[in-house]
Scaffold this motif. Structure first.
Motif, PDB file in Angstrom:
ATOM      1  N   GLY A   6       0.801   9.223  -5.780  1.00 41.98           N
ATOM      2  CA  GLY A   6       1.132  10.602  -5.443  1.00 41.98           C
ATOM      3  C   GLY A   6       1.979  11.272  -6.509  1.00 41.98           C
ATOM      4  O   GLY A   6       1.816  12.459  -6.796  1.00 41.98           O
ATOM      5  N   LEU A  52       0.832  -1.212   0.000  1.00 44.13           N
ATOM      6  CA  LEU A  52       0.000   0.000   0.000  1.00 44.13           C
ATOM      7  C   LEU A  52       0.862   1.256   0.000  1.00 44.13           C
ATOM      8  O   LEU A  52       0.577   2.224  -0.717  1.00 44.13           O
ATOM      9  CB  LEU A  52      -0.924  -0.010   1.217  1.00 44.13           C
ATOM     10  CG  LEU A  52      -2.066  -1.030   1.194  1.00 44.13           C
ATOM     11  CD1 LEU A  52      -2.699  -1.156   2.577  1.00 44.13           C
ATOM     12  CD2 LEU A  52      -3.122  -0.628   0.170  1.00 44.13           C
ATOM     13  N   ILE A  53       1.920   1.251   0.788  1.00 44.13           N
ATOM     14  CA  ILE A  53       2.801   2.426   0.887  1.00 44.13           C
ATOM     15  C   ILE A  53       3.412   2.749  -0.477  1.00 44.13           C
ATOM     16  O   ILE A  53       3.446   3.916  -0.900  1.00 44.13           O
ATOM     17  CB  ILE A  53       3.910   2.173   1.931  1.00 44.13           C
ATOM     18  CG1 ILE A  53       3.303   2.156   3.346  1.00 44.13           C
ATOM     19  CG2 ILE A  53       5.016   3.222   1.826  1.00 44.13           C
ATOM     20  CD1 ILE A  53       4.215   1.566   4.397  1.00 44.13           C
ATOM     21  N   VAL A  70      -4.934   7.790  -4.251  1.00 49.55           N
ATOM     22  CA  VAL A  70      -4.251   8.113  -2.996  1.00 49.55           C
ATOM     23  C   VAL A  70      -5.226   8.048  -1.827  1.00 49.55           C
ATOM     24  O   VAL A  70      -4.935   7.444  -0.785  1.00 49.55           O
ATOM     25  CB  VAL A  70      -3.599   9.510  -3.069  1.00 49.55           C
ATOM     26  CG1 VAL A  70      -3.145   9.965  -1.676  1.00 49.55           C
ATOM     27  CG2 VAL A  70      -2.405   9.491  -4.018  1.00 49.55           C
ATOM     28  N   ALA A  96       2.073   8.910   4.580  1.00 51.13           N
ATOM     29  CA  ALA A  96       0.838   8.679   3.827  1.00 51.13           C
ATOM     30  C   ALA A  96      -0.106   9.877   3.901  1.00 51.13           C
ATOM     31  O   ALA A  96      -0.649  10.327   2.884  1.00 51.13           O
ATOM     32  CB  ALA A  96       0.144   7.420   4.342  1.00 51.13           C
ATOM     33  N   ARG A 118      -1.377  12.447   0.936  1.00 54.06           N
ATOM     34  CA  ARG A 118      -2.813  12.675   0.737  1.00 54.06           C
ATOM     35  C   ARG A 118      -3.118  14.170   0.743  1.00 54.06           C
ATOM     36  O   ARG A 118      -3.890  14.657  -0.093  1.00 54.06           O
ATOM     37  CB  ARG A 118      -3.610  11.966   1.830  1.00 54.06           C
ATOM     38  CG  ARG A 118      -5.122  12.097   1.661  1.00 54.06           C
ATOM     39  CD  ARG A 118      -5.867  11.253   2.665  1.00 54.06           C
ATOM     40  NE  ARG A 118      -5.605  11.682   4.047  1.00 54.06           N
ATOM     41  CZ  ARG A 118      -6.137  11.080   5.118  1.00 54.06           C
ATOM     42  NH1 ARG A 118      -6.927  10.029   4.962  1.00 54.06           N
ATOM     43  NH2 ARG A 118      -5.852  11.519   6.333  1.00 54.06           N
ATOM     44  N   ILE A 168       0.785   4.141  -2.816  1.00 55.63           N
ATOM     45  CA  ILE A 168       0.484   5.530  -2.447  1.00 55.63           C
ATOM     46  C   ILE A 168       1.537   6.464  -3.037  1.00 55.63           C
ATOM     47  O   ILE A 168       1.220   7.522  -3.598  1.00 55.63           O
ATOM     48  CB  ILE A 168       0.421   5.683  -0.912  1.00 55.63           C
ATOM     49  CG1 ILE A 168      -0.831   4.990  -0.356  1.00 55.63           C
ATOM     50  CG2 ILE A 168       0.430   7.160  -0.499  1.00 55.63           C
ATOM     51  CD1 ILE A 168      -0.823   4.820   1.149  1.00 55.63           C
ATOM     52  N   ARG A 169       2.792   6.082  -2.936  1.00 56.63           N
ATOM     53  CA  ARG A 169       3.867   6.916  -3.488  1.00 56.63           C
ATOM     54  C   ARG A 169       3.731   7.044  -4.998  1.00 56.63           C
ATOM     55  O   ARG A 169       3.896   8.141  -5.557  1.00 56.63           O
ATOM     56  CB  ARG A 169       5.228   6.296  -3.135  1.00 56.63           C
ATOM     57  CG  ARG A 169       5.563   6.332  -1.649  1.00 56.63           C
ATOM     58  CD  ARG A 169       6.820   5.525  -1.371  1.00 56.63           C
ATOM     59  NE  ARG A 169       7.180   5.520   0.041  1.00 56.63           N
ATOM     60  CZ  ARG A 169       8.130   4.744   0.568  1.00 56.63           C
ATOM     61  NH1 ARG A 169       8.814   3.927  -0.215  1.00 56.63           N
ATOM     62  NH2 ARG A 169       8.399   4.782   1.857  1.00 56.63           N
ATOM     63  N   THR A 201      -1.807  15.914  -2.495  1.00 52.24           N
ATOM     64  CA  THR A 201      -2.549  15.620  -3.727  1.00 52.24           C
ATOM     65  C   THR A 201      -3.964  16.173  -3.679  1.00 52.24           C
ATOM     66  O   THR A 201      -4.755  15.940  -4.587  1.00 52.24           O
ATOM     67  CB  THR A 201      -2.611  14.103  -3.987  1.00 52.24           C
ATOM     68  OG1 THR A 201      -3.115  13.442  -2.820  1.00 52.24           O
ATOM     69  CG2 THR A 201      -1.256  13.551  -4.351  1.00 52.24           C
ATOM     70  N   LEU A 255      -6.201   4.367  -1.038  1.00 53.33           N
ATOM     71  CA  LEU A 255      -5.073   3.587  -0.519  1.00 53.33           C
ATOM     72  C   LEU A 255      -4.657   4.040   0.875  1.00 53.33           C
ATOM     73  O   LEU A 255      -4.308   3.207   1.727  1.00 53.33           O
ATOM     74  CB  LEU A 255      -3.890   3.699  -1.482  1.00 53.33           C
ATOM     75  CG  LEU A 255      -4.075   3.020  -2.844  1.00 53.33           C
ATOM     76  CD1 LEU A 255      -3.014   3.500  -3.827  1.00 53.33           C
ATOM     77  CD2 LEU A 255      -4.023   1.502  -2.699  1.00 53.33           C
ATOM     78  N   VAL A 256      -4.679   5.342   1.134  1.00 53.60           N
ATOM     79  CA  VAL A 256      -4.308   5.842   2.465  1.00 53.60           C
ATOM     80  C   VAL A 256      -5.285   5.348   3.514  1.00 53.60           C
ATOM     81  O   VAL A 256      -4.891   4.943   4.617  1.00 53.60           O
ATOM     82  CB  VAL A 256      -4.223   7.385   2.465  1.00 53.60           C
ATOM     83  CG1 VAL A 256      -4.104   7.917   3.896  1.00 53.60           C
ATOM     84  CG2 VAL A 256      -3.027   7.859   1.649  1.00 53.60           C
ATOM     85  N   SER A 279      -5.381  11.623  -7.142  1.00 53.72           N
ATOM     86  CA  SER A 279      -5.915  11.871  -5.804  1.00 53.72           C
ATOM     87  C   SER A 279      -6.920  10.811  -5.377  1.00 53.72           C
ATOM     88  O   SER A 279      -6.983  10.452  -4.194  1.00 53.72           O
ATOM     89  CB  SER A 279      -6.560  13.260  -5.737  1.00 53.72           C
ATOM     90  OG  SER A 279      -7.589  13.377  -6.693  1.00 53.72           O
TER      91      SER A 279
END
Length: 325
Positions: A264, A256-257, A272, A292, A296, A260-261, A299, A275-276, A269
């Protein structure tokens, strides 16, 4: 209410005693129980909770803590509960995996600590995972799988000295690994020694015959995330590897991390935000949580950048380092 009434009076230290909780849980035939506290300080609430397995001798499967405003009690309690429920689901997946491939050790203490490390690792609590894997190697010094996972956890906490020494130990006891696991050990070793082309090839070959392995998909994505441009691999193939990992292990926080990157970077958005939320529900450690929520905010999903700035100022040094602050 019956469980509350079963607890004897006598003070806070008795109510939160894991051994007492285990006795009460056992009397009701429950396999798991939760202990926690709610504290008011400075017009804010601080909730903490720990999930235990009955018969685990007082060792918590997971711990989590959240803080919020006074009027957020029930939403905070719901959030804590979701983290613990997801932890229980993760524990069952880990146990299923161990049954399928074998434990890798005959030492009960080592196995218990390894499972605790796997749960913490999957939920982005890497320092806790490293500690648990290290305990497992002390209980069984030839536990190659624990040495390998210790190296991976150390990589996430940015302890360069601790990454390579466990790798050497895992290699020394590689006879305790299956032939397939030895391929993964070789791939991780190549990655850590800056040989991404070899690592990428080994993971790809392994996945051709083991496409169900979420960890291998994640590690392939990890190699391509950091070395993709040098290898000439497009970003879409990196994302594909992570998506394959997530489809097989929805609670794998490191996957997930990275997603997210990636989202991003492209300003996606919607991705992001989704996922966050999934990551935060796992109760990750502070550095990953801060990173995270900052992505968020940047974005445009969460406009409260002032709240992020306050969180960064109040973060520990590890949390600030993760953001470059």
């Amino acid at each position: 209410w019956d469980i509350v009434e079963a607890a004897p009076a006598g003070g806070d230290d008795v109510v939160t005693d894991p051994l007492l909780g285990e006795r009460i849980s056992g009397s009701f035939g429950a396999g798991y129980f939760v202990l926690g506290s709610i504290v008011e300080s400075g017009n804010r609430l601080h909730l903490s909770a720990a999930l235990y397995q009955t018969g685990s001798s007082g060792d918590a499967l997971a711990r989590t803590a959240l803080s919020g405003e006074l009027d957020q009690l029930f939403s905070l309690a719901d959030s804590v509960g979701r983290v613990l429920v997801r932890t229980l689901a993760t524990a069952r997946r880990v146990e299923t995996s161990l049954v399928a491939r074998g434990a890798g050790t005959r030492t009960l203490d080592a196995l218990r600590d390894f499972v605790a490390g796997e749960i913490a690792f999957r939920q982005a609590r890497y320092a806790e995972a490293a500690t648990a894997f290290e305990r497992a190697t002390r209980a069984d010094p030839a536990f190659a799988r624990a040495w390998l996972r210790l190296s991976m956890a150390a990589h996430w906490v940015q302890d360069g000295m601790l990454v390579k020494q466990p790798l050497a130990e895992a290699s020394r006891h590689a006879e305790r690994l299956s032939a397939e696991e030895r391929v993964l050990l070789a791939a991780w070793t190549a990655h850590m020694y800056a040989k991404p082309d070899i690592a990428d090839s080994l993971y790809a070959v392994y996945l051709a015959s083991h496409p169900e392995n979420a960890e291998a998909w994640f590690q392939l994505g990890e190699v391509r995330f950091h070395w993709g441009s040098a290898l000439g691999i497009p970003v879409r193939e990196t994302e594909f590897a992570f998506r394959q990992a997530l489809a097989r292990a929805p609670d794998h926080a490191a996957t997930l991390i990275h997603l997210i990157r990636l989202a991003g970077r492209t300003g996606n958005s919607a991705a992001v935000g989704e996922l966050v939320e999934r990551l935060l529900a796992l109760g990750p450690e502070e550095s990953e949580r801060l990173q995270a929520v900052t992505i968020r905010a940047l974005t445009g999903v969460s406009p409260d950048t002032a709240a992020v700035a306050r969180a960064v100022r109040g973060a520990t040094p590890a949390g600030r380092r993760a953001l470059g602050a």
